[in-house]
Design an enzyme around this catalytic site. Sequence first.
Site: not given
Lengths: 237, 237, 237, 237
Positions: A99, A101, A124, A176, A234
Amino acid sequence: MPADYTELKREACEANLALPRHGLINLTFGNASAIDRARGVFAIKPSGVDYAALKPADMVLIDLEGRPVEPANKLRPSSDTPTHRRLFLAFPEIGGVVHTHSSHATAFAQAGREIPIFGTTHADYFFGDIPVTRKLTDAEIGGGAYEWETGNVIVEHFGRRKKSPLDYPAILVNRHAPFTWGPTVAKAVEVAVAVECIARMALMSLQLDPSLAPIEPALLNKHFKRKHGPGAYYGQP
Amino acid sequence: MPADYTELKREACEANLALPRHGLINLTFGNASAIDRARGVFAIKPSGVDYAALKPADMVLIDLEGRPVEPANKLRPSSDTPTHRRLFLAFPEIGGVVHTHSSHATAFAQAGREIPIFGTTHADYFFGDIPVTRKLTDAEIGGGAYEWETGNVIVEHFGRRKKSPLDYPAILVNRHAPFTWGPTVAKAVEVAVAVECIARMALMSLQLDPSLAPIEPALLNKHFKRKHGPGAYYGQP
Amino acid sequence: MPADYTELKREACEANLALPRHGLINLTFGNASAIDRARGVFAIKPSGVDYAALKPADMVLIDLEGRPVEPANKLRPSSDTPTHRRLFLAFPEIGGVVHTHSSHATAFAQAGREIPIFGTTHADYFFGDIPVTRKLTDAEIGGGAYEWETGNVIVEHFGRRKKSPLDYPAILVNRHAPFTWGPTVAKAVEVAVAVECIARMALMSLQLDPSLAPIEPALLNKHFKRKHGPGAYYGQP
Amino acid sequence: MPADYTELKREACEANLALPRHGLINLTFGNASAIDRARGVFAIKPSGVDYAALKPADMVLIDLEGRPVEPANKLRPSSDTPTHRRLFLAFPEIGGVVHTHSSHATAFAQAGREIPIFGTTHADYFFGDIPVTRKLTDAEIGGGAYEWETGNVIVEHFGRRKKSPLDYPAILVNRHAPFTWGPTVAKAVEVAVAVECIARMALMSLQLDPSLAPIEPALLNKHFKRKHGPGAYYGQP
């Protein structure tokens, strides 16, 4: 013999330390967790601790019922711990949650807007737009389990659309910020970097053409499949 | 006596390492290659390898028919290798090719928009707008030679307009990102830096005046010719 | 005894080296010069030389008639030398000139737009908008004295408006980029930093309010006079 | 025995040095001060001194009547000292004040616009929009006490609305730049970082949706209270 969580804590700590190094963290916002599926235990960043001082022994162990595994560790886990736990319960294929910001992705989250898929960089990593959750209701916010409900709106989004979380390893929580995940927490960190980079480029593409259409399905398919699934070619074998 | 590619690999490796140093690389996107025209062999970055660990010996040698020159080297070349090869075949005057996903240039590519020539910084490097290719067709994307076809739409752009690739040493692949080239790969890196810088300034100039006209032909001529061709007087003799 | 230019060269070199350190330089664009008024000689960066390798001895000495002072120095001066010379001749109160292609200021120059004075940061350095020159005519561009004519449009701007160059120590050359000056070249560098910073904030203020009015005359007066002239009280006595 | 201000000066110096480290300072703009409430004395940055050379002994001590405490210290205090003093007098709950010209926050101040509360990052620090003062009148600007009047319009804003300065620890001075405060000067620095980060994200959210509404009251309450007041549960106990 007691379980050894040294490696799990090291992995979680390293992922947390990678966040400021990649410029994804403002202030102390942000956290990463890694799970040991065999034991049903995950390691997560302690709450509000400065990244500069973080070390593996500070990681807090939590089981899938939300109980601390090492009561002797006096550090509180991240206040977002219930969100991580909700995701680990709902998405058995994931091994880590991140998580942040990060600025550009958060700008989309604040505006309640998904990040449209405009190019191959995006394709991608994601099999379509990076979605945004619905807003939480007042009851969900104020009912005493806000962070768990944050996980719920994420899970609800995937359940309703029958989308695989590994095809769409990120979401923006409305008002958020982004959450990302992956088979490992290191991969979830890489996805968090990708989300921020893609958000930045999408914002600029929208400035150039506010009504820009998403990329063509054939190109999306080609680029996503170049990197994911049985036909991937790839990277090194 | 076998051919010695030590210098070619060193040159290609140095160019690849310059890309993150100039802030042109997000994640592992991007690659550079250098060609030995006498032998018809080019050295290119291996696929999906982290820049931090890259060394000259990792460079993969490919000939102009697309065959690996050193089968003992177990590293796969960049998945974009056929695009580089297509450019080396079509543009005999170039010695190096660079591909990045640098943010501002990619924002223009995603929007399918050329970078208009708004000032002398741009005119010092390019003899006009930085063009954008047409989109690839579904057949070109899905027909099994996607990266080769990416090279084809670049080549097609130049062929149709009879433009010299050294007067316009960069193009944006639609929905994708920029490719640049030059007489040497070091020069192609410098052009990649210029493309990103010019894209950034063009985006801001467009914010100030969305209908801004390109610079006047006399000024374009003056600045381009100050640095290129027989009348050049910029730099040291 | 021959004149000693050691200190002048050191001062000019230091100013040139400060430009990339302040993030004002893209590629090799940009140059700084310092003048010795007693001798009518200025020291300027050599053309197209990489900043990393620049040292005082590389500075090229030019007199106010444009002649090299040390023919033994084989380095060509910056191609913008005639612009610097034009400014030193027209503005006897200045001791240094700086030219950059810093991104935000150049975006205004490309758009042919002055930087409006929106706040006290701007008023601390400039007694009004940062002006933009008229465009050069085709004859001025192509007549063989392009860089001298660039200086001319700057001087013309000040002459026509009877403005003091030290009250407005910067200008944007239309379609090109900023030039700044000051009583010393170190001060001209500081102004170049201010121009870029002010351009960046002005661009964002314009995004928030495209028809934003300039600051009120009383506030402009107060802030400019706080730092300049007999009533100044900013800094140490 | 004379009062010992060593610790107060150290604290103020450290806060000043933190400002450029966080990228909040352009040129020499910006200053921080810390107060010793028991003695009614605060330590503030000297005027126009380069951050690189700043050390605790340079801090200037001023009492709440505005008199220098150590006349032997020959350094002038920051020209913004009367603004700091006004805030220390009006807000007895604060221990430090910070002033920056950080780019994004200043762009809002120049446009005379509050920073709307668009997300939880903002709600973690402020109990609503980050306000902007009214403009100063010509008399307030030119009457000889400009910096004191700057403090007055800040105080006036809070008095009129009966808002607590610790619930809204920042304000934008119209046409000027942000001021922040906190129980300690270290906290005021953290708030200054938050203001800049929040301004940047708000600007981008406004680009995505120019008429974006502020966050819902329940979410604002939840996030602010998670970190502030008796029910706070963020960070370590």
